[in-house]
Design an enzyme around this catalytic site. Structure first.
Site, PDB file in Angstrom:
ATOM      1  N   ARG A  15      -5.662   2.901  -5.439  1.00 41.35           N
ATOM      2  CA  ARG A  15      -5.796   2.759  -6.679  1.00 41.35           C
ATOM      3  C   ARG A  15      -6.944   3.927  -7.376  1.00 41.35           C
ATOM      4  O   ARG A  15      -8.033   4.128  -6.895  1.00 41.35           O
ATOM      5  CB  ARG A  15      -6.293   1.242  -7.389  1.00 41.35           C
ATOM      6  CG  ARG A  15      -5.062   0.542  -6.846  1.00 41.35           C
ATOM      7  CD  ARG A  15      -5.449  -0.825  -7.359  1.00 41.35           C
ATOM      8  NE  ARG A  15      -6.501  -1.463  -6.486  1.00 41.35           N
ATOM      9  CZ  ARG A  15      -7.041  -2.538  -6.368  1.00 41.35           C
ATOM     10  NH1 ARG A  15      -6.765  -3.305  -7.355  1.00 41.35           N
ATOM     11  NH2 ARG A  15      -7.917  -2.772  -5.589  1.00 41.35           N
ATOM     12  N   ASP A  24      -6.642   1.575  -0.003  1.00 38.06           N
ATOM     13  CA  ASP A  24      -6.504   1.314  -1.359  1.00 38.06           C
ATOM     14  C   ASP A  24      -6.448   2.432  -2.064  1.00 38.06           C
ATOM     15  O   ASP A  24      -7.511   3.172  -2.164  1.00 38.06           O
ATOM     16  CB  ASP A  24      -7.984   0.508  -1.869  1.00 38.06           C
ATOM     17  CG  ASP A  24      -7.771   0.070  -3.358  1.00 38.06           C
ATOM     18  OD1 ASP A  24      -6.956   0.292  -4.234  1.00 38.06           O
ATOM     19  OD2 ASP A  24      -8.352  -1.058  -3.587  1.00 38.06           O
TER      20      ASP A  24
END
Length: 189
Positions: free
Chosen positions: A110, A108
């Site tokens: 982000r 991930d």
């Protein structure tokens, strides 16, 4: 539903992110930090829960008052084309995080510091955060936003995203109330 859209420049992340103010906020606005998902948000893909979460957030924020921070971080930060490649890998049995890793990305990627910058620029420093993702809260706190409460979203399960939701729950400890058999049965009814 009336909304005010604010765009930003000179952020730490160069994407075209927006903050959408809705309703009349009280002392502590309700905020959803939502990462772009073209396939779910726009095209209604059933492989994720992004579209239903976005619509739920819009409704709840409008009712209570606050802001939707819409971040251009498609595919957990890997981009649209790579995300489509992960779909092919998911069809072979990998979960979304394993597929990202197989393509050479972080599970991930982000970054929510840009969301904190946007909120601070808008004069919002204390929030109730609409999320099931404790990493989002932790990143916002480290970036200077006081997250007073984490308010969970609903679990938007269907037969096509149940494996995705299970991976979110186990791999990244998303606070989902998930009963695979029950949720699939409800999704089918």
């Amino acid at each position: 539903m009336e909304a005010t859209v604010t765009s930003f420049d000179a952020l730490s992340h160069s994407g075209e992110h927006v903050l959408i103010g809705m309703g009349i906020p009280g002392d502590i606005p309700l905020v959803r930090v939502h990462s772009e998902c073209l396939t779910g948000d726009v095209f209604g893909s059933l492989r994720c829960d992004c579209g239903p979460q976005l619509r739920e957030a819009q409704r709840r924020i409008h009712e209570r008052g606050g802001a939707l921070v819409y971040l251009r971080q498609e595919g957990r930060g890997i981009g649209l084309y790579n995300k489509i490649d992960t779909y092919a890998l998911q069809d072979t049995g990998l979960d979304t995080f394993e597929a990202n890793t197989a393509l050479g990305f972080a599970p991930d990627a982000r970054d929510y510091a840009v969301a904190a910058q946007m909120l601070q620029a808008a004069g919002i420093h204390r929030i109730d955060l609409l999320t099931n993702n404790s990493d989002k809260s932790e990143q916002l706190r480290r970036s200077g936003i006081e997250v007073v409460h984490e308010i969970p979203t609903e679990t938007h399960a269907n037969p096509h995203n149940i494996r995705y939701l299970a991976a979110k729950s186990t791999v990244t400890r998303h606070g989902l109330t998930l009963d695979a058999d029950r949720d699939v049965k409800e999704a089918l009814s």
